[in-house]
Design an enzyme around this catalytic site. Structure first.
Site, short mmCIF file in Angstrom:
data_model
loop_
_atom_site.label_atom_id
_atom_site.label_comp_id
_atom_site.label_asym_id
_atom_site.label_seq_id
_atom_site.Cartn_x
_atom_site.Cartn_y
_atom_site.Cartn_z
N SER A 306 0.85 -1.18 0.00
CA SER A 306 0.00 0.00 0.00
C SER A 306 0.89 1.23 0.00
O SER A 306 2.11 1.14 0.08
CB SER A 306 -0.93 0.00 1.22
OG SER A 306 -0.18 0.12 2.42
N CYS A 307 0.26 2.40 -0.07
CA CYS A 307 1.00 3.66 -0.06
C CYS A 307 0.02 4.75 0.37
O CYS A 307 -0.77 4.55 1.29
CB CYS A 307 1.63 3.94 -1.42
SG CYS A 307 0.45 3.96 -2.79
#
Length: 354
Positions: A306-307
């Protein structure tokens, strides 16, 4: 070009540019604070023959979250408008070198098109190689790019689209959501296990469940400052911090070595590994060892990335693909979605993940 390698060189693209089955996409996109317009930059300078892929236009129109994955029909309509066919090789690049192009690489793979590669080093490497640039956008290229975005809008408006020629095949194991079942396939569909882990269907692809179950290692591509909650997020109104239990692996520190070009498979493995974290597998009778990656992440166990909003996480997914982990899913909503949920139901962490 190799099917099991996610990038091609500028030299390879230059040699094959113009081939009827090679389609080039400019997928430039920039963070909100950068104040850059990728569409304007595309019209000023681009690789000859490239079409513009609008990351903020070819999206799910039912959510306020930025650039979320569109429906199968919407993606197929957009790609058909770009005159891309299932037999084509798709080469994606961006203006920063290695930033937003992996997002489009991932999108094509999610919808079953594996003949897709990222141009290593992107437009900066193309320039540095001395290759020609297109300085004007032909009317046909502009029309196709705009039509692709319009096609998405038409699909979400319920209008008939009779010109879809690109066929999709959704790959649910590459796409994770917060907690809802995938909107792209029936809940009764059979999903193959990733990395041979024993997991039930309802365990799969649900980040909220994984926080407790820890079946997958949650890896965050953002900077350590944003991850720890001491640096601001680039989007107004979004607090910094991280999903509990996740690990911080800032993509520039692991994927590259100075220039925005992907490290080789061997270099990536070496970068990931930490010699002091080499441990014997507990309970393993043959005393084999497992390599633990930066920081304290095992390459032998499933990973979900994720980010901030699902863009740079795809850089990690691409790097892991290069070293043989071909089924790493991306949490599409990422931190922007998680942070917007109630703190009581979706706690936020602001210290280094344990």
């Amino acid at each position: 070009m190799a099917q099991d390698d996610p990038v091609v060189s500028a030299q390879w693209l230059h040699q094959h540019l113009g081939a009827p089955d090679v389609k080039v996409l400019d997928a430039s996109w920039y963070m909100p604070v950068e104040n850059r317009d990728p569409w304007e930059e595309y019209q000023v300078a681009h690789i000859p023959g490239a079409l513009f892929f609008d990351i903020d236009g070819i999206v799910d129109r039912t959510t306020d979250l930025p650039h979320m994955l569109p429906s199968e029909e919407a993606f197929a309509a957009a790609v058909s408008a770009l005159d891309i066919k299932n037999q084509d090789k798709v080469i994606v690049y961006d203006g920063k070198g290695f930033f937003s192009a992996p997002r489009v690489w991932w999108m094509f793979r999610v919808f079953g098109h594996n003949k897709v590669w990222v141009l290593d080093g992107g437009l900066p490497q193309w320039r540095a190689s001395g290759f020609d640039l297109g300085s004007a956008s032909p009317d046909d290229a502009v029309l196709k790019s705009k039509t692709a975005t319009k096609a998405v809008e038409r699909v979400y408006n319920g209008e008939l689209t009779n010109t879809i020629t690109f066929k999709t095949e959704f790959q649910p194991h590459l796409f994770w959501t917060l907690e809802k079942a995938s909107p792209f396939s029936p809940e009764s569909s059979s999903l193959a296990c990733i990395d041979h882990t024993e997991m039930h269907l309802y365990d799969r692809g649900l980040v909220s469940h994984n926080v407790a179950a820890k079946n997958y290692q949650q890896v965050d591509a953002r900077s350590k400052g944003r991850f720890d909650g001491v640096a601001p997020e680039p989007r107004e109104g979004v607090r910094s911090g991280h999903i509990p239990g996740s690990k911080c692996v800032p993509f520039p520190e692991v994927m590259f070595d100075g220039a925005p070009r992907l490290l080789s498979a061997d270099e990536l493995r070496q970068k990931f590994r930490q010699a002091e974290s080499l441990k014997s597998l507990a309970g393993n009778n043959n005393k084999s060892t497992a390599f633990y990656v930066y920081p304290g992440i095992s390459l032998d166990h499933p990973i979900v990335v994720s980010c901030g909003s699902g863009v740079t996480a795809c850089i990690l997914a691409l790097g892991l693909y290069r070293i043989g982990k071909h089924d790493v899913p991306v949490y599409d909503g990422s931190w922007t979605e998680w942070e917007a949920q109630s703190d009581s139901d979706y706690p936020k962490a602001t210290t280094t993940a344990s």
